[in-house]
Design a protein around this motif. Structure first.
Motif, PDB file in Angstrom:
ATOM      1  N   PHE A 178       0.854  -1.092   0.133  1.00 54.33           N
ATOM      2  CA  PHE A 178       0.055  -0.059   0.004  1.00 54.33           C
ATOM      3  C   PHE A 178       0.807   1.243   0.005  1.00 54.33           C
ATOM      4  O   PHE A 178       0.608   2.134  -0.551  1.00 54.33           O
ATOM      5  CB  PHE A 178      -0.995  -0.126   1.147  1.00 54.33           C
ATOM      6  N   PHE A 179       2.016   1.287   0.725  1.00 54.48           N
ATOM      7  CA  PHE A 179       2.889   2.519   0.779  1.00 54.48           C
ATOM      8  C   PHE A 179       3.358   2.510  -0.445  1.00 54.48           C
ATOM      9  O   PHE A 179       3.554   3.757  -0.950  1.00 54.48           O
ATOM     10  CB  PHE A 179       4.014   2.340   1.796  1.00 54.48           C
ATOM     11  N   LEU A 180       3.883   1.683  -1.236  1.00 53.02           N
ATOM     12  CA  LEU A 180       4.702   1.690  -2.350  1.00 53.02           C
ATOM     13  C   LEU A 180       3.566   2.150  -3.679  1.00 53.02           C
ATOM     14  O   LEU A 180       3.791   2.763  -4.574  1.00 53.02           O
ATOM     15  CB  LEU A 180       5.309   0.561  -2.799  1.00 53.02           C
ATOM     16  N   GLN A 181       2.376   1.756  -3.260  1.00 52.38           N
ATOM     17  CA  GLN A 181       1.291   2.277  -4.271  1.00 52.38           C
ATOM     18  C   GLN A 181       1.129   3.783  -4.345  1.00 52.38           C
ATOM     19  O   GLN A 181       0.612   4.361  -5.298  1.00 52.38           O
ATOM     20  CB  GLN A 181       0.047   1.394  -4.108  1.00 52.38           C
ATOM     21  N   GLN A 182       1.470   4.362  -3.306  1.00 51.60           N
ATOM     22  CA  GLN A 182       1.244   5.800  -3.221  1.00 51.60           C
ATOM     23  C   GLN A 182       2.137   6.509  -4.044  1.00 51.60           C
ATOM     24  O   GLN A 182       1.998   7.794  -4.322  1.00 51.60           O
ATOM     25  CB  GLN A 182       1.398   6.197  -1.826  1.00 51.60           C
ATOM     26  N   PHE A 183       2.920   5.926  -4.592  1.00 56.58           N
ATOM     27  CA  PHE A 183       4.032   6.449  -5.674  1.00 56.58           C
ATOM     28  C   PHE A 183       3.700   6.342  -7.120  1.00 56.58           C
ATOM     29  O   PHE A 183       4.870   6.672  -7.778  1.00 56.58           O
ATOM     30  CB  PHE A 183       5.524   6.306  -5.064  1.00 56.58           C
ATOM     31  N   ASP A 184       2.754   5.383  -7.151  1.00 58.97           N
ATOM     32  CA  ASP A 184       2.571   5.026  -8.673  1.00 58.97           C
ATOM     33  C   ASP A 184       2.588   6.188  -9.377  1.00 58.97           C
ATOM     34  O   ASP A 184       1.707   7.119  -9.133  1.00 58.97           O
ATOM     35  CB  ASP A 184       1.375   4.098  -8.720  1.00 58.97           C
ATOM     36  N   GLY A 185       2.967   6.204 -10.702  1.00 64.00           N
ATOM     37  CA  GLY A 185       2.684   7.148 -11.736  1.00 64.00           C
ATOM     38  C   GLY A 185       3.618   8.568 -11.650  1.00 64.00           C
ATOM     39  O   GLY A 185       3.587   9.276 -12.350  1.00 64.00           O
ATOM     40  N   GLU A 186       4.401   8.303 -10.655  1.00 60.96           N
ATOM     41  CA  GLU A 186       5.136   9.850 -10.294  1.00 60.96           C
ATOM     42  C   GLU A 186       6.292   9.761 -11.507  1.00 60.96           C
ATOM     43  O   GLU A 186       6.968   8.984 -11.770  1.00 60.96           O
ATOM     44  CB  GLU A 186       5.824   9.801  -8.892  1.00 60.96           C
ATOM     45  N   THR A 187       6.466  11.062 -11.874  1.00 60.71           N
ATOM     46  CA  THR A 187       7.483  11.222 -12.826  1.00 60.71           C
ATOM     47  C   THR A 187       8.815  11.194 -12.445  1.00 60.71           C
ATOM     48  O   THR A 187       9.729  10.915 -13.174  1.00 60.71           O
ATOM     49  CB  THR A 187       7.270  12.672 -13.407  1.00 60.71           C
ATOM     50  N   LYS A 188       8.892  11.316 -11.151  1.00 56.81           N
ATOM     51  CA  LYS A 188      10.384  11.279 -10.695  1.00 56.81           C
ATOM     52  C   LYS A 188      10.253  10.700  -9.169  1.00 56.81           C
ATOM     53  O   LYS A 188       9.581  10.944  -8.382  1.00 56.81           O
ATOM     54  CB  LYS A 188      11.115  12.613 -10.646  1.00 56.81           C
ATOM     55  N   GLN A 189      11.031   9.561  -9.129  1.00 58.75           N
ATOM     56  CA  GLN A 189      10.987   8.917  -7.665  1.00 58.75           C
ATOM     57  C   GLN A 189      11.940   9.672  -6.672  1.00 58.75           C
ATOM     58  O   GLN A 189      12.983   9.600  -6.969  1.00 58.75           O
ATOM     59  CB  GLN A 189      11.399   7.518  -7.850  1.00 58.75           C
ATOM     60  N   GLY A 190      11.477  10.294  -5.525  1.00 58.02           N
ATOM     61  CA  GLY A 190      12.305  11.229  -4.689  1.00 58.02           C
ATOM     62  C   GLY A 190      13.045  10.263  -3.867  1.00 58.02           C
ATOM     63  O   GLY A 190      12.787   9.041  -3.652  1.00 58.02           O
ATOM     64  N   PRO A 191      14.331  10.655  -3.440  1.00 57.29           N
ATOM     65  CA  PRO A 191      15.103   9.849  -2.524  1.00 57.29           C
ATOM     66  C   PRO A 191      14.639   9.456  -1.327  1.00 57.29           C
ATOM     67  O   PRO A 191      15.319   8.645  -0.482  1.00 57.29           O
ATOM     68  CB  PRO A 191      16.324  10.664  -2.700  1.00 57.29           C
ATOM     69  N   LEU A 192      13.572  10.343  -0.767  1.00 56.93           N
ATOM     70  CA  LEU A 192      13.298   9.976   0.575  1.00 56.93           C
ATOM     71  C   LEU A 192      12.145   8.921   0.648  1.00 56.93           C
ATOM     72  O   LEU A 192      11.951   8.502   1.706  1.00 56.93           O
ATOM     73  CB  LEU A 192      12.423  11.189   1.199  1.00 56.93           C
ATOM     74  N   ILE A 193      11.859   8.386  -0.390  1.00 58.90           N
ATOM     75  CA  ILE A 193      10.684   7.230  -0.271  1.00 58.90           C
ATOM     76  C   ILE A 193      11.396   5.722   0.538  1.00 58.90           C
ATOM     77  O   ILE A 193      10.388   5.488   1.296  1.00 58.90           O
ATOM     78  CB  ILE A 193      10.275   6.921  -1.518  1.00 58.90           C
ATOM     79  N   GLN A 194      12.520   5.271   0.033  1.00 58.86           N
ATOM     80  CA  GLN A 194      13.078   4.223   0.554  1.00 58.86           C
ATOM     81  C   GLN A 194      13.563   4.503   2.123  1.00 58.86           C
ATOM     82  O   GLN A 194      13.363   3.690   3.095  1.00 58.86           O
ATOM     83  CB  GLN A 194      14.186   4.092   0.040  1.00 58.86           C
ATOM     84  N   THR A 195      14.017   5.941   2.373  1.00 60.82           N
ATOM     85  CA  THR A 195      14.159   6.142   3.939  1.00 60.82           C
ATOM     86  C   THR A 195      13.003   6.135   4.698  1.00 60.82           C
ATOM     87  O   THR A 195      12.931   5.627   6.014  1.00 60.82           O
ATOM     88  CB  THR A 195      14.738   7.708   3.821  1.00 60.82           C
ATOM     89  N   CYS A 196      11.851   6.690   4.121  1.00 59.39           N
ATOM     90  CA  CYS A 196      10.550   6.844   4.883  1.00 59.39           C
ATOM     91  C   CYS A 196       9.964   5.398   5.238  1.00 59.39           C
ATOM     92  O   CYS A 196       9.560   5.175   6.196  1.00 59.39           O
ATOM     93  CB  CYS A 196       9.509   7.705   4.154  1.00 59.39           C
TER      94      CYS A 196
END
Length: 269
Positions: free
Chosen positions: A158-176
């Motif tokens: 569910f967490f990773l789905q929140q970033f589906d479709g983003e044009t750029k994956q920010g570096p904070l996603i894996q840290t969060c």
């Protein structure tokens, strides 16, 4: 510095919250299955000019569970926590389920509430007659089944789905993701399932809160809550500003931290 604190409610349960910074109070309410740790980068950015209070909703993070998980149950805990923390002149930010809780709290906080921010928020999470701007109930039920079988896997997906479709994956996603799932407990089973039930049942479309400066921010790529749901709130709520963010999904304050922090800082002046 952000410090982890607890307050004891009248019924003996505890609410966990993270607090720090100086200035007017900004309260941050997280979404389903998460905890206040989801706001860690945002808290660091805004604590220079705000006193941040970021509670864990009941049954989430380190907060005790309770006998119910309706919006009013979540709101009652937060209201009492803010009273105990001596919070006055409040700006309230709610994200996703936390945004629905924030809407529930508008009348509870009364004149103490000075500004409202709704991020990726909907008045009605599931599709209904006349309301196409939600998730099919069958999809929420499927998430509930996955959560029963394997809570950690369901929440991570569910967490990773929140970033589906983003044009750029920010570096904070894996840290969060690491902080949420490795450094904090998963929500109680009762809270996870109760929260999903609330998302299926709650319908705030007819809510008419008082006039209040409001910022409604939504990602155009949001795969959890369609932007049209946020637009509905922007039309419905008095004094609302609408910000639609291109290339951003459900958690813009993670994927686009600097951009979102600047928008929030401008609104909070």
């Amino acid at each position: 510095m952000i410090i982890h604190k607890f307050c004891r409610l009248d019924d003996g349960r505890s609410v966990s919250y993270r607090a720090g910074g100086d200035g007017p109070v900004l309260v941050l309410l997280h979404g389903w299955g998460m905890s206040s740790l989801v706001f860690s980068p945002l808290m660091q950015r805004l604590s220079c000019c705000r006193r941040i209070i970021a509670p864990d909703l009941r049954g989430h993070g380190h907060s005790h569970g309770g006998p119910g998980y309706a919006l009013g149950d979540f709101a009652a805990d937060i209201e009492q926590c803010l009273n105990l923390a001596g919070a006055e002149e409040i700006a309230l930010l709610g994200w996703s389920l936390g945004g629905m809780v924030a809407l529930e709290m508008v009348e509870r906080l009364g004149e103490r509430l000075k500004k409202l921010i709704l991020v990726s928020t909907t008045p009605c999470f599931v599709q209904r007659d006349g309301w196409p701007h939600g998730q099919p109930a069958s999809r929420v039920n499927a998430l509930s089944r996955r959560f029963r079988r394997d809570p950690a896997a369901a929440l991570e997906g569910f967490f990773l789905q929140q970033f589906d479709g983003e044009t750029k994956q920010g570096p904070l996603i894996q840290t969060c993701k690491h902080e949420l799932f490795d450094l904090a407990p998963l929500p109680l089973a009762s809270a996870g399932l109760g929260g999903l039930s609330t998302l299926c049942d709650a319908d705030l479309r007819e809510l008419s809160p008082r006039c209040l400066p409001t910022l409604i921010m939504h990602g155009r790529c949001d795969a959890i809550i369609p932007p049209a749901a946020g637009e509905y709130l922007a039309r419905r709520l008095p004094e609302a500003q609408w910000k639609l963010l291109d290339g951003v999904g459900h958690a813009p304050f993670i994927g686009r931290l600097d951009f979102c922090a600047d928008i929030l800082a401008d609104f909070l002046i």
